[in-house]
Design a protein around this motif. Structure first.
Motif, PDB file in Angstrom:
ATOM      1  N   VAL A 178      11.872   1.737  10.752  1.00 21.76           N
ATOM      2  CA  VAL A 178      10.625   1.465  11.467  1.00 21.76           C
ATOM      3  C   VAL A 178      10.890   1.194  12.937  1.00 21.76           C
ATOM      4  N   SER A 179      11.983   0.560  13.222  1.00 23.53           N
ATOM      5  CA  SER A 179      12.319   0.228  14.614  1.00 23.53           C
ATOM      6  C   SER A 179      12.516   1.469  15.471  1.00 23.53           C
ATOM      7  N   ASP A 180      12.847   2.588  14.818  1.00 31.50           N
ATOM      8  CA  ASP A 180      13.022   3.842  15.564  1.00 31.50           C
ATOM      9  C   ASP A 180      11.685   4.445  15.981  1.00 31.50           C
ATOM     10  N   PHE A 181      10.585   3.963  15.391  1.00 30.88           N
ATOM     11  CA  PHE A 181       9.262   4.485  15.702  1.00 30.88           C
ATOM     12  C   PHE A 181       8.619   3.747  16.875  1.00 30.88           C
ATOM     13  N   SER A 241       0.837  -1.200   0.000  1.00 32.61           N
ATOM     14  CA  SER A 241       0.000   0.000   0.000  1.00 32.61           C
ATOM     15  C   SER A 241       0.873   1.252   0.000  1.00 32.61           C
ATOM     16  N   GLU A 242       0.476   2.236  -0.810  1.00 31.59           N
ATOM     17  CA  GLU A 242       1.177   3.516  -0.811  1.00 31.59           C
ATOM     18  C   GLU A 242       0.726   4.400   0.344  1.00 31.59           C
ATOM     19  N   ASP A 243      -0.389   4.017   0.963  1.00 36.20           N
ATOM     20  CA  ASP A 243      -0.876   4.773   2.115  1.00 36.20           C
ATOM     21  C   ASP A 243       0.014   4.504   3.322  1.00 36.20           C
ATOM     22  N   ILE A 244       0.038   5.470   4.236  1.00 36.71           N
ATOM     23  CA  ILE A 244       0.783   5.321   5.483  1.00 36.71           C
ATOM     24  C   ILE A 244      -0.170   4.752   6.532  1.00 36.71           C
ATOM     25  N   LEU A 245       0.205   3.653   7.120  1.00 41.40           N
ATOM     26  CA  LEU A 245      -0.645   2.991   8.107  1.00 41.40           C
ATOM     27  C   LEU A 245       0.032   3.056   9.472  1.00 41.40           C
ATOM     28  N   ILE A 246      -0.694   3.529  10.464  1.00 40.92           N
ATOM     29  CA  ILE A 246      -0.140   3.704  11.807  1.00 40.92           C
ATOM     30  C   ILE A 246      -1.132   3.155  12.825  1.00 40.92           C
ATOM     31  N   LEU A 247      -0.601   2.458  13.833  1.00 40.41           N
ATOM     32  CA  LEU A 247      -1.428   1.978  14.944  1.00 40.41           C
ATOM     33  C   LEU A 247      -0.760   2.400  16.243  1.00 40.41           C
ATOM     34  N   THR A 248      -1.528   3.063  17.115  1.00 34.05           N
ATOM     35  CA  THR A 248      -1.009   3.464  18.423  1.00 34.05           C
ATOM     36  C   THR A 248      -1.930   2.939  19.505  1.00 34.05           C
ATOM     37  N   ASP A 249      -1.421   2.956  20.745  1.00 38.41           N
ATOM     38  CA  ASP A 249      -2.305   2.628  21.855  1.00 38.41           C
ATOM     39  C   ASP A 249      -3.101   3.877  22.231  1.00 38.41           C
ATOM     40  N   SER A 250      -3.836   3.827  23.321  1.00 44.79           N
ATOM     41  CA  SER A 250      -4.689   4.950  23.719  1.00 44.79           C
ATOM     42  C   SER A 250      -3.888   6.180  24.119  1.00 44.79           C
ATOM     43  N   GLU A 251      -2.589   5.999  24.434  1.00 42.71           N
ATOM     44  CA  GLU A 251      -1.737   7.116  24.819  1.00 42.71           C
ATOM     45  C   GLU A 251      -0.914   7.652  23.639  1.00 42.71           C
ATOM     46  N   MET A 252      -1.253   7.217  22.433  1.00 46.83           N
ATOM     47  CA  MET A 252      -0.571   7.653  21.213  1.00 46.83           C
ATOM     48  C   MET A 252       0.860   7.125  21.119  1.00 46.83           C
ATOM     49  N   VAL A 253       1.139   5.987  21.790  1.00 45.89           N
ATOM     50  CA  VAL A 253       2.435   5.320  21.667  1.00 45.89           C
ATOM     51  C   VAL A 253       2.363   4.385  20.476  1.00 45.89           C
ATOM     52  N   LEU A 254       3.347   4.475  19.576  1.00 44.20           N
ATOM     53  CA  LEU A 254       3.329   3.714  18.337  1.00 44.20           C
ATOM     54  C   LEU A 254       3.505   2.214  18.571  1.00 44.20           C
ATOM     55  N   GLU A 255       2.606   1.424  17.958  1.00 42.67           N
ATOM     56  CA  GLU A 255       2.702  -0.038  18.024  1.00 42.67           C
ATOM     57  C   GLU A 255       2.995  -0.640  16.655  1.00 42.67           C
ATOM     58  N   TYR A 256       2.566   0.086  15.605  1.00 40.64           N
ATOM     59  CA  TYR A 256       2.830  -0.403  14.246  1.00 40.64           C
ATOM     60  C   TYR A 256       2.963   0.793  13.307  1.00 40.64           C
ATOM     61  N   VAL A 257       3.938   0.710  12.385  1.00 46.03           N
ATOM     62  CA  VAL A 257       4.128   1.719  11.347  1.00 46.03           C
ATOM     63  C   VAL A 257       4.435   0.994  10.047  1.00 46.03           C
ATOM     64  N   SER A 258       3.765   1.363   8.959  1.00 48.74           N
ATOM     65  CA  SER A 258       3.984   0.692   7.673  1.00 48.74           C
ATOM     66  C   SER A 258       5.303   1.122   7.048  1.00 48.74           C
ATOM     67  N   LYS A 309       6.191   7.862  21.605  1.00 49.47           N
ATOM     68  CA  LYS A 309       5.017   8.703  21.350  1.00 49.47           C
ATOM     69  C   LYS A 309       5.099   9.254  19.925  1.00 49.47           C
ATOM     70  N   ILE A 310       3.965   9.255  19.264  1.00 46.99           N
ATOM     71  CA  ILE A 310       3.963   9.611  17.852  1.00 46.99           C
ATOM     72  C   ILE A 310       4.479  11.036  17.605  1.00 46.99           C
ATOM     73  N   ASN A 311       4.172  11.976  18.528  1.00 41.26           N
ATOM     74  CA  ASN A 311       4.605  13.363  18.315  1.00 41.26           C
ATOM     75  C   ASN A 311       6.079  13.573  18.658  1.00 41.26           C
ATOM     76  N   SER A 312       6.738  12.573  19.268  1.00 47.71           N
ATOM     77  CA  SER A 312       8.176  12.687  19.509  1.00 47.71           C
ATOM     78  C   SER A 312       8.967  12.243  18.282  1.00 47.71           C
ATOM     79  N   VAL A 313       8.347  11.436  17.432  1.00 45.35           N
ATOM     80  CA  VAL A 313       8.990  10.969  16.203  1.00 45.35           C
ATOM     81  C   VAL A 313       8.632  11.885  15.036  1.00 45.35           C
TER      82      VAL A 313
END
Length: 373
Positions: A58-61, A30-47, A65-69
């Motif tokens: 990807v391992s750096d994500f 997929s050319e789309d960016i896919l992101i999954l975070t927990d309820s605190e916006m901590v990244l669990e998955y990044v495409s 927290k999503i806004n720190s990356v």
């Protein structure tokens, strides 16, 4: 998902490919960016698509927290059904800027609380830049239409009075010339000739202002820089104005003892200083004499033009540099409302800045600052 799609997937699964493998195939391609975070916006998955775009592993994500990356990412967006938000992202190495439209889909627990947040991002950089260009063009077109409307209004008003004076004086001269030329007739003819000359000069000045305004807003206006001893130059401008004013009211000049050589366009500087000084005289009748000061501040020189006249009402101050705009308290004092707009445009072309301080009934102080080189 429609019936046809479901049947197609069932055929693929029956051939031995699992649903997990199909999902993985879609995600990876997929050319789309896919992101999954927990309820605190901590990244669990990044495409992988985001990794290649932002030049980060990807391992750096994961686990952050999503806004720190992603610097411009909100810490906790307001969750609404299918909420969309355009967020600027900048690559870590090449510093290229992307505009990504994210759509947030909160995942809820059985109790109704947010368990995770799924986000889908699309690169909308071209779309947003095109939209901005369209908006800028539309704004400039609207501004141009307003400018034209103001010009028509100003021209119809400002041209009417001098033209009427010229016409009436010409007709009266014609009548007077039919009589004997006594001293009284000669004086009256001279008086009407002075009116014609004055009003013709006024029309010429209005036309010059309009032409100079048009020139000042052109991007490719040529700047003819020359070496100028700025204190001597400014003093000469003041002296010429005092001479033109027949010493009725003087403009007082003060500057540093040691002069400095600057590089600038003498023609544009003359127009800027003359306009500000003549305004100081025009709007301070029966008040203390205006003052012009020059000071050097490091690599800049600053000119102050101060008067003790009527000042600018507070409600007019934000518009005072606009085209064809005149303060409400000017009364019958003649003017086109172009002067300060032209001064500001010319100041910008010389890489300078202009600002002012004013209070109604107490006068105004205009400041212009330019680089020495």
């Amino acid at each position: 998902m429609n019936t046809s799609s479901k049947n197609s997937i069932k055929k693929i699964i029956s051939s031995g490919i699992t649903e997990e493998e199909i999902l993985q195939l879609f995600v990876e391609n997929s050319e789309d960016i896919l992101i999954l975070t927990d309820s605190e916006m901590v990244l669990e998955y990044v495409s992988q698509s985001l990794e290649s775009m932002l030049e980060i592993e990807v391992s750096d994500f994961i686990g952050k927290k999503i806004n720190s990356v992603m610097e411009n990412f909100p810490s906790l967006p307001l969750m609404k059904p299918n909420q969309k938000m355009v967020i600027p992202l900048i690559t870590s190495i090449t510093k290229q800027k992307y505009l990504i439209e994210f759509q947030f889909k909160p995942i809820y627990t059985a109790a109704g609380t947010i368990q995770a947040i799924f986000a889908i991002g699309k690169d909308v950089t071209d779309r947003e830049l095109s939209l901005k260009k369209f908006k800028d063009t539309a704004f400039k077109e609207k501004e141009l239409n307003q400018l034209k409307s103001r010009f028509v209004s100003m021209a119809s008003h400002e041209f009417r009075t001098p033209l009427a004076t010229i016409l009436s004086s010409t007709m009266l001269i014609e009548i007077l010339l039919q009589k004997d030329f006594g001293p009284e007739i000669k004086e009256r003819i001279q008086n009407h000739l002075k009116k014609i000359i004055a009003q013709t000069n006024r029309l010429t000045n209005i036309t010059s202002d309009v032409l100079l305004l048009e020139k000042s807003i052109q991007i490719d206006t040529k700047i003819l820089r020359k070496k100028i001893q700025i204190s001597s130059f400014l003093k000469e401008v003041v002296d010429v104005i005092n001479h033109e004013n027949l010493e009725r009211r003087r403009v007082n000049y003060s500057g540093p003892e040691a002069d400095k050589i600057i590089q600038s366009d003498p023609s544009l500087l003359t127009h800027i200083f003359r306009n500000l000084i003549l305004n100081a005289l025009k709007y301070s009748e029966n008040a203390l004499e205006p003052e012009v000061h020059l000071v050097f501040r490091g690599n800049y020189f600053e000119v102050t033009v101060k008067d003790y006249g009527m000042g600018i009402p507070k409600e007019d101050q934000e518009h005072i540099f606009g085209s064809f705009y005149r303060a409400k308290n000017v009364g019958n004092i003649k003017g086109t409302g172009l002067g300060l707009n032209i001064v500001k445009e010319l100041t910008k072309k010389l890489n300078g800045e202009i600002w002012f301080a004013s209070k109604a009934g107490m006068g105004s102080t205009f400041y212009v600052s330019f680089p020495v080189k």
